[in-house]
Write an enzyme that holds these catalytic residues in place. Structure first.
Site, mmCIF file in Angstrom:
data_model
loop_
_atom_site.group_PDB
_atom_site.id
_atom_site.type_symbol
_atom_site.label_atom_id
_atom_site.label_comp_id
_atom_site.label_asym_id
_atom_site.label_seq_id
_atom_site.Cartn_x
_atom_site.Cartn_y
_atom_site.Cartn_z
ATOM 1 N N CYS A 27 -12.509 28.890 -12.162
ATOM 2 C CA CYS A 27 -11.565 29.948 -11.835
ATOM 3 C C CYS A 27 -10.798 29.545 -10.582
ATOM 4 C CB CYS A 27 -12.262 31.295 -11.677
ATOM 5 S SG CYS A 27 -13.161 31.507 -10.135
ATOM 6 N N MET A 28 -10.073 30.463 -9.950
ATOM 7 C CA MET A 28 -9.153 30.106 -8.871
ATOM 8 C C MET A 28 -9.867 29.595 -7.627
ATOM 9 S SD MET A 28 -6.283 33.117 -9.115
ATOM 10 C CE MET A 28 -5.307 32.393 -7.791
#
Length: 502
Positions: A27-28
């Site tokens: 994810c980020m």
């Protein structure tokens, strides 16, 4: 050996080796890693790895690395472990290494999906995950267009005042670049929503494209002509979800020889009619209500509303519930060009920064905790709060609460100016902290908005620091935290003891 390879190999080893890793999601800011046995994971070793900002122990292990670095480490771990790496919000966007065949990759992917479905299956989490999967892929474009819009706003103001006459021909081009994506955001939401609910993305996009089409002004519903864009992303979401269900329904009974004609035609026609005569009006009411509620909340509730919003946002982030706000922010940006909620909520991260500085000052002899803070604080200043939540304030218990106090005071400061008529908003979602400065805008212009936002950060920093420094620890807890033999496991135990008292 490069730093990326070193981190990837050390993380892999601490997680129990390649045989213990079943899936890697990127994810980020973090890696979400599905492990075969949690007993084989060496959490203290994982926390000590240089470059790791924090670790969240759950059914899926989460290793926080921060933006940018997480992408490179994920790819390297995929190569080392011969495991497919999936991107959060895009289960199909996968990479693999090690010579796995397509059949093996597909089998491994299905295994990972099954394990994820079995872990933490609650209706609320499933709903939030789907909402996040629809909107998270749009954030990079929102950030880019928001920054360009902010730059264009500054140049436009300077040009009007005669300071930058050379920018006269540039500002229209920048305006077009910044606004193009937002004019068609409903289409992108439709494509992502259709995919998330088991439909064909392009059909979801085709139905959602009805909403911004200028020709809808010729359609009348209940005696009122529709307006292009009416309903916005909410209407696009409804339309695409319906299209996905209609598509699956038609596929069940359509003859195979005619499915290529019947499925897309009936999907777009039926979902399109419902979108025009139901969803655009209904979603228009909802979108207008969201905008009115957000503005009324801050303009009427003022500091009290900001106090509540800023104070409760960290717990929302901790439980992942903040993802439910993404469509609200997107709707506000679509309506006014900026979301007035995000600057208020961003104060929660600033309060945590102030609290963390106080912890650093109080934990004078706890080298392990101070090293964690030094690694995680820069990311916290730029709005990446998870390393500080899971690595510092939450394990200690009481400092998490005092961080919320700082966020509440900062939120009250920003909301006070909203009530006084100087609204502050963000032209994009994603960044907070110092990273939001290029994105701020408001009713009195970019300069005033930036000053108010900066003032809110300062208030949150100071109050978070004060509350934590003077009230963040009991006498016994502070002594234990600074004991000569203290290590990370000991710090975790201290946090467990303090949390109930807090």
């Amino acid at each position: 050996m490069s730093d990326i390879t070193r981190i990837a190999e050390q993380v892999t080893a601490a997680l129990g080796g390649r045989s213990n890793i079943n899936g890697i999601e990127n994810c980020m800011t973090r890696l979400r890693i599905t492990v075969a046995s949690q007993d084989s994971v060496d959490v203290p070793a994982l926390k000590r790895i240089e470059g790791v900002l924090g670790v969240v122990e759950d059914q899926t292990m989460q290793v926080i690395l921060g933006p940018g670095l997480v992408d490179e480490v994920a790819d390297e771990m995929g190569r080392i472990t011969e495991t497919m790496v999936t991107m959060e919000g895009d289960e199909q966007a996968a990479t693999a290494a090690g010579g796995l065949t397509a059949a093996e990759l597909a089998s491994r992917g299905e295994q990972i999906k099954t394990q994820r479905k079995q872990a933490n299956q609650t209706p609320l989490r499933n709903f939030l995950r789907r909402i996040a999967n629809i909107f998270l892929p749009l954030i990079p474009a929102l950030i880019a267009c928001g920054i360009i819009a902010g730059l264009n706003g500054v140049l436009t103001n300077l040009t009007v005042k005669g300071i930058t006459p050379w920018a006269t021909g540039i500002t229209p081009a920048l305006g077009a670049i910044a606004s193009g994506f937002m004019s068609l955001i409903a289409v992108f939401v439709g494509m992502n929503a259709a995919k998330e609910f088991g439909g064909t993305p392009v059909l979801g996009g085709a139905v959602a494209a009805i909403i911004p089409f200028a020709g809808v002004a010729k359609v009348t519903v209940m005696g009122q002509a529709l307006a292009p864009g009416q309903g916005g992303v909410i209407g696009a979401l409804f339309a695409a979800v319906l299209a996905a269900f209609i598509e699956r329904w038609v596929r069940k009974w359509a003859p195979r020889s005619l499915s290529m004609l019947l499925v897309p035609t009936l999907t777009v026609l039926l979902a399109g009619l419902v979108t025009l005569f139901v969803f655009m009006t209904l979603a228009g009411w909802i979108s207008t209500g969201i905008g009115s509620l957000a503005n009324g909340l801050l303009q009427t509730g003022g500091p009290l509303a900001g106090l509540v919003l800023g104070g409760l946002f960290l717990p929302l982030v901790m439980f992942g519930l903040h993802q439910a706000l993404i469509p609200i922010h997107t709707t506000l940006i679509e309506q006014a060009g900026y979301t007035i909620l995000l600057p208020v909520l961003a104060m929660a991260g600033a309060g945590q920064v102030g609290a963390t500085v106080a912890v650093y000052m109080r934990a004078k002899r706890n080298a392990s905790l101070r090293n964690t803070i030094k690694s995680a604080l820069p990311a916290g200043l730029l709005g990446v709060g998870e390393p500080l939540i899971y690595g510092v304030t939450l394990p200690l218990g009481r400092p998490f609460i005092t961080a919320c106090v700082g966020g509440a005071c900062g939120g009250a400061f920003v909301a006070l100016f909203d009530m006084l008529g100087s609204t502050v908003g963000s032209t994009a979602i994603g960044p907070s902290g110092w990273a939001m400065f290029p994105l701020v805008n408001g009713s009195k212009g970019i300069g005033t908005a930036a000053l108010i936002y900066g003032g809110g950060l300062l208030v949150a920093y100071v109050t978070g620091w004060l509350a934590t420094y003077f009230f963040g620890f009991s006498k016994e807890g502070l002594e234990a935290l600074n004991a000569p033999e203290v290590d990370e496991q000991r710090a975790d135990l201290i946090g467990e003891e303090l949390a109930p008292r807090a």
